[in-house]
Each structure stands twice: as C-alpha cells, then as structure tokens.
Design an enzyme around this catalytic site. Structure first.
Site, mmCIF file in Angstrom:
data_model
loop_
_atom_site.group_PDB
_atom_site.id
_atom_site.type_symbol
_atom_site.label_atom_id
_atom_site.label_comp_id
_atom_site.label_asym_id
_atom_site.label_seq_id
_atom_site.Cartn_x
_atom_site.Cartn_y
_atom_site.Cartn_z
ATOM 1 C CE LYS A 116 45.780 36.025 38.700
ATOM 2 N NZ LYS A 116 46.494 37.011 39.193
ATOM 3 C CG ASN A 235 34.439 37.702 34.222
ATOM 4 O OD1 ASN A 235 34.108 36.381 34.173
ATOM 5 N ND2 ASN A 235 34.797 38.527 33.190
ATOM 6 C CD GLU A 275 39.977 32.517 42.757
ATOM 7 O OE1 GLU A 275 39.761 32.655 41.519
ATOM 8 O OE2 GLU A 275 39.849 33.165 43.567
ATOM 9 C CD GLU A 288 42.703 34.368 39.735
ATOM 10 O OE1 GLU A 288 43.616 34.784 39.052
ATOM 11 O OE2 GLU A 288 42.016 34.864 40.389
ATOM 12 C CG ASN A 290 43.268 34.955 44.531
ATOM 13 O OD1 ASN A 290 43.681 35.885 43.422
ATOM 14 N ND2 ASN A 290 42.185 34.331 44.260
#
Length: 669
Positions: A116, A235, A275, A288, A290
């Site tokens: 990240k 989350n 995202e 981020e 994925n």
C-alpha cells in the site's frame, strides 16, 4: 486454452471459478484442508487434493503445498480467487518457475500495488488523486501517535499488505492511535505474514467507490464502470451495488480514466480493481488497487454482461480482449448482500456451527423481470468453521432501476432460509428497507450512524405489526383446523375452532381479532378499529417458510413454532407471536414476567474464539472502556472492554484458551 485449472482457494469463490471453467470445458482441481474435506468446492471439482491442517497458515497459504498439488494433478494454470495467495508475488513467481500459468496480473504489478505504501507513491506519479498521509514505515506506537497528531485526527491506520478490512483501524485521538497501531500490526501479521503499517488522513463523510479494470497482455486496458461499497462494518464491505447512486457521468469517466492510467503505469493485465474514497463534493482519492478478482465482482457482471472469470482465464491464456472501451455499456442496476455467519444482535460477532437449514431463494429471471443470483460455497448440513472468513453466500439482485433491484433484494432476503448459526439476514433486510439507503444517501459510516448502539432488530410500525398479526392469526387458524381434523378422526366429539382471538406480538402490543374463512381467503378483522386484512397463503403446518398475500401485498415470511407461539421473521423484523383465546389472554396478563439471570458482574465470551491476551489480573481496578481481554475469531481481533468501573475478582482463562459463546472469562466484585 488451458486444459486443467487448479483453484488455490476455497468456499464460494472456488465454486464460482469452477462454474466458469466447467462451462468453458476446462477440467478443475480443488484443494482442501482438514476442515474442508466435505466442502462444496471439493464436491463439484473434477479432482481434489488434500493440502494440510485446518489453519490456513498450514494449508491454503503454504506455497509448497499448492505446488505439490499442481504437480500431482498436472494442472497447467492456477486461479487464486481472492485472499490467501491471490496477491502474493512469491506465489506468482513460483508458478512461473514451475511453468504454470497464473490467472492474474504480472508479478511486478502485484508487488507494486500489493504494498500500500509503494502503490500510493506510484499513484501520485501516475497523476492519480491520493489521500494525504505518511507513506513510510512506522517503527512503533509512539511514532504512530506522533505521525497521527501531525496529520490531524481522524486518521486511518492500515496494514501495508492488508485487504478485506483486516489490519485497519480508525483513530480519533492519541490513545486510539496507540491501541490501533498494535491491533493493526497483530492482525496484519496473522492474516498476511507482514506487519508493516502506514497512516493516512481519514476522509469524513466518505463513500467507498471502486473502478473495475480489465486488461490483456497486448496493451489493451478498459474500465467496466464502478461499484459503490459504502455500506461497511469494521471496514468490511457488507452491501455493494453497481453503478453508484452518487456518481455523475463526468466523475465516472474521470475515475475510470485514472484507474486505467494507474493500471498501464504498472503494466497490469487481468481483472483488477482501483478503489477510491469519494467525498460529498465528488472529489475522489486513490485508496488502493486490488490485483485480483473482488468479492463483489458479480454486480459488475450483472450490469455489463461480462464474465470476469472467463476474461481472466482468456487473458492468462494470451488472448486479446474482445471488447473496447466504447463497447462497454451499463444496463440496469445490481446489488450484492454479503451473507455472513455473524450475529448482528451481538455486535456482529462471528458464529460457527452446522447449517441445519440452508435454502437460498430461487435463482434466475423472476416473473417481474428482475434477476436473482446466489454465489455460495456451503450446503445444508455443512459446517461453518472458525478457521476461515465467515462469509456464507453473496446474494445478488438485478433490476432495470435501483428501486427495482432494492425491491428484488428485499424479497430474496425474505425467502432465504438459514438456521443453525447466527447470521446477518435480518440486518441486511433492515438495510434494504432503510429510508436513507433507499434514497442512496450513503457513507462508510452508515451502519455506525444509523445503529450507534448496535443492531437490535427492526421494530415494526403499526401497519407492519398488523400484517404480522394477520399472518399469525392465519397460521393459528390453519393449525387449529388441522388439530380439529385429527381429533375428529380419533374421537366422537370433535371440538370446534372459535373466531375470536387475541394476537400478542412481543414489543408491539396486542390485537383482538375476529378470524374467519370467506371466499377462499381468511379475513382477519381488527376489533379496535374495525379494519380487516384478507390473507391467503400456501402455508401448511410444518413449513418453515411461505408466501402470504396480506391485504393484496405478497410477502415472504419465515414461520417457526416457538414456546406455544410462533416466531415470525420478515424484513428484518423478528417477532414472537402468541395467539390466544380472549380468556387465556386475560389470564396471561396476570402472569409475572420471567427475568433473565444477572450477568452484570461477569465478562462472558461473546463469540467462539481463542483468547490472545488478558490485560488485567485479579484485584485490579478497571475503568469504563478499559481493555480487559482480546479474543481472535475468524482472523479478526476483538478487544473486550469494561462497561463500568469495578474490581476484578477472578480470571477464569489464560491466553491460548479456546472459548465457546458465553463462556466465563472473568468475574468482578
């Protein structure tokens, strides 16, 4: 094209990949741990290989065991699903050395986007909007507090290798930053084997919106619209939909183009997701990427008509994308509800056990033109294990409009039967029926804002209460008539069924009713206001679910006998109904109420799990909100806190203890 694909995963995503591979005529191989020996993905695959003990750290994420399964079966490609090894660059490298295709992105893209911290820097270089934060590694809790203070609260503490909501905490002050840092590190190490942490500014009133990208090995990359994933708990996404009710076409295009730019910057191919966090002014910031298939991919498939798993397989086989950006059209609206093995009445704590009943709604196109889809990896009689993610199924509904999709989802949730474990079906129904959700006014704080004291079920309004009272009266009448029929065959003096009854709904009052069959329907007349409801249904004694037409409205209700009454569940309402004669109802009002046992001086384990830490000892004085113990369940850490000031009398367990629900942890004086 590949001849045999091994799926390096389990549960519903393994079943999902097997479904598409089978349609393409490709043989499939499942892998399984001790806990999954009888799992659905094992049953439906062409071959299955045992890879180790139940803990994923000893089976599903052990690269050598997966490689051995590949050699044993001769698979020429591997689909990693999501989670586990799906974003593990070392796994992709190991497959490459083995001469086996990885159905996913190149190693470089996994490394760049899987970290990240690195991904934030690359995104900034690619001119993608990013959230302010500290992207360097953080050594300890003291440094985390210092950085958080300099950024300005609230902040998000996140695992660099994280995903799926694990290793993530929001901190609003120094104390929460210190505690959140340690919890995030622990979860990150447990879930990903990597405890590196970074911190960024938490955007208030945020919406979580992501862009689906798809690229091939020939330089072609497109985006397939967006998904709104703002309904989250701890989350973890709970409800997703496509498209977003918030975006306009200009913002959608800008986000899509930035997602494609980032993908091209890292040489991405296969399916992936970029995202973003979007604020109330439609400003969007990269969160981020994925580098895998997302849990919520079905909603994109439903509005685009594109099978993302098929595209991943074709791209991995070297084929070019058959569609260009201009070919992508978004048709209708789709919603996904994640059905979890967790108890919403106990703060969504995990639940394990056997599925004594598992009856999903009927899939496919419905009479009204909507579509229902259910991606699952379980079956009736199967077991939900404490070792893995608590997801049971992903229920999806498609309609021409968002209103159609929401209505279809509500009906499908009503028709979904799950027994034997705690589950979040009533909560999902409550979300669908919530006025704010229906209006599309969403943020990632939706659940916390609408249920700040926790979910306690849905209290029916007067109209809903009368609907359920009418259902209860109907069920009672059918049961009474059946009993009369049986008694009439056994005795010479059969009894008759009366018309006057009193329906008591716990928490919603009493209704005196007059019930009679008339014209093929049952008429339920309410004495207090002279109103009536006509009820018709195919329900028979013994059925746990049926459709009722009440006052012209067709609804699905779960019906279960419960202590001389009926448990009725509908639209998130869980009502206990007693139908009594007027005299019995009169006498019942005189009965004293039975009180539950006093557990106010006990700390009981709220979920099955393993104690990872005890923070106090006998004789310690504790303050309200102080951490007492930590219990890990289904890969999530749960900190148990003191509800009030007190003194610890005794501690009944120690770190490493495995506990059941309501097992004693400690007592207070």
């Amino acid at each position: 094209m590949f001849k045999k694909i091994l799926i390096a995963n389990r549960g519903e995503i393994a079943c999902r990949v097997i479904k598409t591979a089978s349609r393409l005529g490709i043989a499939t191989v499942a892998v399984y741990s001790d806990a999954d020996r009888d799992a659905l993905h094992v049953k439906i695959a062409d071959e299955a290989v045992h890879i180790g003990p139940a803990p994923s750290s000893q089976s599903y994420i052990v690269i050598d065991r997966i490689i051995e399964a590949i050699r044993q079966t001769g698979a020429d490609a591997v689909h990693p699903g999501y989670g586990f090894l799906s974003e593990n660059a070392k796994f992709a490298e190991a497959l490459e050395k083995e001469g086996v295709a990885f159905i996913g992105p190149p190693v470089g893209a996994i490394e760049a986007m899987g970290d990240k911290i690195t991904s934030k820097k690359l995104a900034a270089e690619a001119r993608v909007n990013t959230v302010p934060g500290h992207m360097d590694l953080i050594a300890d809790a003291d440094e985390a507090v210092k950085i958080s203070s300099s950024i300005g609260y609230p902040v998000m503490i996140k695992a660099s290798a994280g995903g799926g909501g694990k290793g993530m905490r929001i901190a609003w002050n120094d104390a929460e930053a210190r505690e959140g840092f340690q919890s995030s590190k622990n979860e990150a190490k447990s879930s990903f084997g990597d405890d590196r942490i970074f911190i960024e500014k938490f955007v208030t009133q945020p919406r979580h919106i992501e862009i689906q990208v798809l690229g091939d090995k020939h330089g072609n990359t497109i985006y397939l619209g967006e998904r709104e994933c703002s309904i989250q708990r701890r989350n973890q996404k709970v409800v997703e939909e496509a498209p977003s009710p918030f975006l306009d076409e200009a913002t959608r295009k800008a986000m899509g183009e930035q997602a494609v730019a980032l993908s091209k910057a890292v040489g991405y191919h296969s399916a992936g997701t970029v995202e973003f966090i979007v604020d109330g002014e439609r400003n969007f910031y990269f969160l981020e990427m994925n580098t895998r298939l997302q849990v919520e991919h079905p909603v994109t498939e439903l509005i685009t008509g594109i099978d993302l798993v098929e595209e991943m397989i074709r791209v991995a086989a070297g084929e070019k994308l058959q569609i260009a950006q201009d070919d992508v059209t978004l048709d209708g609206w789709a919603i996904e509800s994640r059905l979890y093995a967790e108890d919403p009445y106990r703060n969504f704590l995990p639940s394990i056990g056997r599925l004594t009943r598992y009856r999903p709604p009927e899939e496919g196109t419905q009479d009204n033109g909507t579509v229902i889809r259910n991606d699952t990896g379980v079956f009736e009689g199967g077991e939900i294990s404490m070792y893995y993610d608590p997801m049971i199924a992903k229920l999806c509904a498609w309609g021409q409009t968002r209103e159609d999709a929401v209505r279809a989802m509500s009906g499908a949730l009503d028709d979904f039967e799950v027994e034997g474990i705690g589950h979040n079906l009533p909560f999902l129904s409550a979300v669908m029926e919530h006025p704010r959700f229906k209006a599309g006014r969403l943020t990632t704080a939706f659940i916390a804002e609408e249920w700040p004291e926790g979910f306690a079920g849905v209290t029916p309004d007067d109209g809903e209460a009368r609907t359920l009272a009418a259902v209860a009266a109907f069920v009672n009448l059918r049961t009474q008539k059946r009993n009369v029929l049986i008694s009439g065959t056994l005795a010479n003096h059969p009894r008759h069924v009366g018309r006057d009854w009193v329906v008591k709904l716990n928490g919603s009052g009493e209704f005196a009713v007059n019930v009679r069959d008339e014209g093929g329907k049952t008429q339920v007349a309410f004495v207090d206001d002279d109103s009536s409801l006509a009820v018709a249904s195919d329900w028979l004694p013994g059925r746990s679910h049926a459709h009722f037409t009440v006052g012209g409205r067709r609804i699905g209700v779960k019906v279960q006998p419960a202590n001389s009454g009926w448990r009725l569940r509908w639209r998130g309402i869980d009502a206990k109904a007693h139908v009594r004669s007027p005299r019995v109802a009169e006498l019942t009002r005189l009965m004293p109420e039975k009180l539950p046992p006093d557990t106010s001086k006990m700390l009981l384990c709220p979920m099955p799990g393993v104690v990872t830490a005890i923070a106090v000892a006998a004789g310690d004085e504790v303050q309200e909100g102080q951490a007492l113990a930590t219990v890990e369940a289904m890969k999530m850490e749960n900190v148990l806190r003191a509800e009030r000031r007190g003194v610890v009398k005794s501690v009944a367990v120690e770190p490493g203890s495995s506990l059941a629900v309501d097992e004693l942890i400690m007592e207070f004086e």
